[in-house]
Design an enzyme around this catalytic site. Sequence first.
Site, PDB file in Angstrom:
ATOM      1  N   ARG A   1       0.856  -1.195   0.000  1.00 37.82           N
ATOM      2  CA  ARG A   1       0.000   0.000   0.000  1.00 37.82           C
ATOM      3  C   ARG A   1       0.892   1.246   0.000  1.00 37.82           C
ATOM      4  O   ARG A   1       0.950   1.997   0.962  1.00 37.82           O
ATOM      5  CB  ARG A   1      -0.917   0.001   1.226  1.00 37.82           C
ATOM      6  CG  ARG A   1      -1.629  -1.316   1.513  1.00 37.82           C
ATOM      7  CD  ARG A   1      -2.573  -1.759   0.435  1.00 37.82           C
ATOM      8  NE  ARG A   1      -3.813  -1.013   0.370  1.00 37.82           N
ATOM      9  CZ  ARG A   1      -4.893  -1.258   1.093  1.00 37.82           C
ATOM     10  NH1 ARG A   1      -4.883  -2.209   2.001  1.00 37.82           N
ATOM     11  NH2 ARG A   1      -6.007  -0.577   0.925  1.00 37.82           N
TER      12      ARG A   1
ATOM     13  N   GLN B   1      -0.359   2.974  -5.808  1.00 41.79           N
ATOM     14  CA  GLN B   1      -1.757   3.377  -5.617  1.00 41.79           C
ATOM     15  C   GLN B   1      -2.646   3.065  -6.819  1.00 41.79           C
ATOM     16  O   GLN B   1      -3.789   2.644  -6.664  1.00 41.79           O
ATOM     17  CB  GLN B   1      -1.823   4.870  -5.326  1.00 41.79           C
ATOM     18  CG  GLN B   1      -2.254   5.143  -3.916  1.00 41.79           C
ATOM     19  CD  GLN B   1      -2.092   6.595  -3.516  1.00 41.79           C
ATOM     20  OE1 GLN B   1      -1.694   7.435  -4.306  1.00 41.79           O
ATOM     21  NE2 GLN B   1      -2.413   6.876  -2.278  1.00 41.79           N
TER      22      GLN B   1
ATOM     23  N   ASP C   1      -3.996  -0.505  -6.811  1.00 39.71           N
ATOM     24  CA  ASP C   1      -4.488  -0.978  -5.527  1.00 39.71           C
ATOM     25  C   ASP C   1      -5.958  -1.399  -5.603  1.00 39.71           C
ATOM     26  O   ASP C   1      -6.872  -0.615  -5.345  1.00 39.71           O
ATOM     27  CB  ASP C   1      -4.283   0.145  -4.500  1.00 39.71           C
ATOM     28  CG  ASP C   1      -4.612  -0.280  -3.087  1.00 39.71           C
ATOM     29  OD1 ASP C   1      -5.110  -1.403  -2.896  1.00 39.71           O
ATOM     30  OD2 ASP C   1      -4.381   0.522  -2.171  1.00 39.71           O
TER      31      ASP C   1
ATOM     32  N   SER D   1      -8.125  -0.939  -2.350  1.00 39.55           N
ATOM     33  CA  SER D   1      -8.714   0.392  -2.115  1.00 39.55           C
ATOM     34  C   SER D   1      -9.906   0.619  -3.031  1.00 39.55           C
ATOM     35  O   SER D   1     -10.933   1.152  -2.607  1.00 39.55           O
ATOM     36  CB  SER D   1      -7.674   1.496  -2.357  1.00 39.55           C
ATOM     37  OG  SER D   1      -6.734   1.478  -1.331  1.00 39.55           O
TER      38      SER D   1
ATOM     39  N   TYR E   1      -1.092  -0.951   7.845  1.00 38.77           N
ATOM     40  CA  TYR E   1      -2.180  -1.779   8.368  1.00 38.77           C
ATOM     41  C   TYR E   1      -2.277  -1.637   9.882  1.00 38.77           C
ATOM     42  O   TYR E   1      -1.344  -1.211  10.545  1.00 38.77           O
ATOM     43  CB  TYR E   1      -1.947  -3.249   8.003  1.00 38.77           C
ATOM     44  CG  TYR E   1      -2.191  -3.511   6.538  1.00 38.77           C
ATOM     45  CD1 TYR E   1      -3.480  -3.606   6.047  1.00 38.77           C
ATOM     46  CD2 TYR E   1      -1.143  -3.631   5.651  1.00 38.77           C
ATOM     47  CE1 TYR E   1      -3.720  -3.819   4.697  1.00 38.77           C
ATOM     48  CE2 TYR E   1      -1.364  -3.842   4.301  1.00 38.77           C
ATOM     49  CZ  TYR E   1      -2.653  -3.942   3.842  1.00 38.77           C
ATOM     50  OH  TYR E   1      -2.890  -4.144   2.509  1.00 38.77           O
TER      51      TYR E   1
HETATM   52  P1  NAD Z   1      -8.304  -2.579   6.544  1.00 41.46           P
HETATM   53  O1  NAD Z   1      -9.440  -2.973   5.682  1.00 41.46           O
HETATM   54  O2  NAD Z   1      -7.173  -3.527   6.753  1.00 41.46           O
HETATM   55  O3  NAD Z   1      -8.921  -2.216   8.007  1.00 41.46           O
HETATM   56  C1  NAD Z   1      -9.946  -1.243   8.112  1.00 41.46           C
HETATM   57  C2  NAD Z   1      -9.673  -0.309   9.248  1.00 41.46           C
HETATM   58  O4  NAD Z   1      -9.924  -0.974  10.486  1.00 41.46           O
HETATM   59  C3  NAD Z   1      -8.238   0.213   9.336  1.00 41.46           C
HETATM   60  O5  NAD Z   1      -8.244   1.620   9.267  1.00 41.46           O
HETATM   61  C4  NAD Z   1      -7.771  -0.294  10.705  1.00 41.46           C
HETATM   62  O6  NAD Z   1      -6.883   0.607  11.338  1.00 41.46           O
HETATM   63  C5  NAD Z   1      -9.074  -0.402  11.450  1.00 41.46           C
HETATM   64  N1  NAD Z   1      -9.042  -1.233  12.675  1.00 41.46           N
HETATM   65  C6  NAD Z   1      -8.390  -2.396  12.930  1.00 41.46           C
HETATM   66  N2  NAD Z   1      -8.651  -2.806  14.191  1.00 41.46           N
HETATM   67  C7  NAD Z   1      -9.507  -1.902  14.745  1.00 41.46           C
HETATM   68  C8  NAD Z   1     -10.154  -1.783  16.008  1.00 41.46           C
HETATM   69  N3  NAD Z   1      -9.969  -2.670  16.992  1.00 41.46           N
HETATM   70  N4  NAD Z   1     -10.956  -0.723  16.179  1.00 41.46           N
HETATM   71  C9  NAD Z   1     -11.159   0.210  15.216  1.00 41.46           C
HETATM   72  N5  NAD Z   1     -10.570   0.153  14.013  1.00 41.46           N
HETATM   73  C10 NAD Z   1      -9.752  -0.891  13.783  1.00 41.46           C
HETATM   74  O7  NAD Z   1      -7.736  -1.169   6.134  1.00 41.46           O
HETATM   75  P2  NAD Z   1      -7.581  -0.542   4.689  1.00 41.46           P
HETATM   76  O8  NAD Z   1      -8.729   0.308   4.382  1.00 41.46           O
HETATM   77  O9  NAD Z   1      -7.226  -1.629   3.747  1.00 41.46           O
HETATM   78  O10 NAD Z   1      -6.354   0.415   4.903  1.00 41.46           O
HETATM   79  C11 NAD Z   1      -5.180  -0.081   5.512  1.00 41.46           C
HETATM   80  C12 NAD Z   1      -4.136   0.975   5.562  1.00 41.46           C
HETATM   81  O11 NAD Z   1      -3.533   1.161   4.314  1.00 41.46           O
HETATM   82  C13 NAD Z   1      -4.642   2.336   5.989  1.00 41.46           C
HETATM   83  O12 NAD Z   1      -3.648   2.915   6.776  1.00 41.46           O
HETATM   84  C14 NAD Z   1      -4.745   3.106   4.726  1.00 41.46           C
HETATM   85  O13 NAD Z   1      -4.647   4.513   4.897  1.00 41.46           O
HETATM   86  C15 NAD Z   1      -3.542   2.546   4.013  1.00 41.46           C
HETATM   87  N6  NAD Z   1      -3.624   2.703   2.574  1.00 41.46           N
HETATM   88  C16 NAD Z   1      -2.577   3.258   1.911  1.00 41.46           C
HETATM   89  C17 NAD Z   1      -2.630   3.395   0.545  1.00 41.46           C
HETATM   90  C18 NAD Z   1      -1.498   3.982  -0.204  1.00 41.46           C
HETATM   91  O14 NAD Z   1      -0.709   4.715   0.331  1.00 41.46           O
HETATM   92  N7  NAD Z   1      -1.392   3.643  -1.465  1.00 41.46           N
HETATM   93  C19 NAD Z   1      -3.725   2.966  -0.151  1.00 41.46           C
HETATM   94  C20 NAD Z   1      -4.776   2.396   0.565  1.00 41.46           C
HETATM   95  C21 NAD Z   1      -4.706   2.253   1.937  1.00 41.46           C
END
Ligand code: NAD
Length: 364
Positions: A117, A122, A125, A128, A223
């Site tokens: 990620r 991006q 991805d 996302s 993550y």
């Molecule tokens: P995910 O689907 O793995 O999880 C969803 C959310 O649940 C996350 O924000 C996580 O922090 C949260 N979570 C986990 N345990 C929890 C708890 N006990 N209580 C409350 N919330 C909890 O997440 P995602 O949407 O796939 O995103 C994962 C990470 O990757 C994020 O930091 C996102 O910003 C990042 N990301 C980066 C890029 C990039 O830079 N290209 C692109 C997409 C996502």
Amino acid sequence: MKLAVLKENNDPRVALTPDAVGKLSDLGFDILLEHDAGAEAFFPDDAYEGAKLMDRQALLQEAELVLSIHPLDDEALEKLTEGTVVIAQFQPFNDESVVDKLRRMKLRALSLDMIPRTTLAQAMDILSSMASIAGYKAVLEAAHLLPRYFPMMITAAGSIRPAKVLVLGAGVAGLQAIATARRLGAQVEAFDTRSAAKEEVQSLGAKFVEVEGAKDDSEAGGYAVEQSEDFLKRQRAEVQARAVKSDIIITTAQVRGRKAPMLVPASTVEQMKPGSVIVDLASSTGGNCELSEDNKTVQQHGVYIIGNSNLSALMPQDASQLYSNNVVNFLKLIAEEGQLKLDLDNEIISGAYITAEPAAATEE
Ligand code: NAD
């Protein structure tokens, strides 16, 4: 190289949309398409100008690269020629044995869900792209079942207060759910364990609810990390206090490779207002709500609970379009003149190439 696109089983999406055919031909691919592969996403066969339409059996025999959303079933994988490249979401972090199986079958697998990620990746991805649709759709599905308005209404017959939405997990899906609920006029509160989420939540006009003492996640590649039972207990108490005042709860909390944290126990559901709705996007990994059932909508204590981790399939046209765009961007990275160059020094490729032996040759 012959790139085959199959019709998905039990999913209306398709991995490649018609606009990609020309782009991939320019990269040197011949596109083979199973009849009706895109039909349920409203991409009819005749829109795929330049692709060769075939039946499934012939296509599996001819394919040199197979592109899909869900991994093919074993029966289909066994029909592929040794050395065929398969691109899909294999989710090896949920079940590592898939890598050994694919290696035994002498297939080369690129798992799109393993792409890091990072900013560079991006445009590839798919997680996302699909999560964003799921977050949007979660709010619409909830609105559909909610026996109340979302926005505040002032009418001659009286005033209606705005709906209260609680979002648990403010990653890609959660943030899109917040934005969608705000657009419909709801008041929104959100939780996340990642400290970086606070600013993002607030920038969408929602309130960020904090629970002290979350574990540091700065080394987890973006993550979340698994939290202690003590933290989760305090979090559940905080959720309960807010849940009883909420009309809708959207849960998206996931910890990669682990069971989803349980944030909404049965005792919380019991205290919610009748007619409220919970949408559990983590239902396939155990669920954030104790009473949710994967791929089912149930009613418990007068509360609707939708358990669905595949909501993007309910919007198959745009979901297919975005998936296809992500795949084209990935193929641009790994292909040259119709041949694959799987350079393991590139972190995007080495992340995705799950069947590569540690010291594998890098040139294909
Ligand atoms: P995910 O689907 O793995 O999880 C969803 C959310 O649940 C996350 O924000 C996580 O922090 C949260 N979570 C986990 N345990 C929890 C708890 N006990 N209580 C409350 N919330 C909890 O997440 P995602 O949407 O796939 O995103 C994962 C990470 O990757 C994020 O930091 C996102 O910003 C990042 N990301 C980066 C890029 C990039 O830079 N290209 C692109 C997409 C996502």
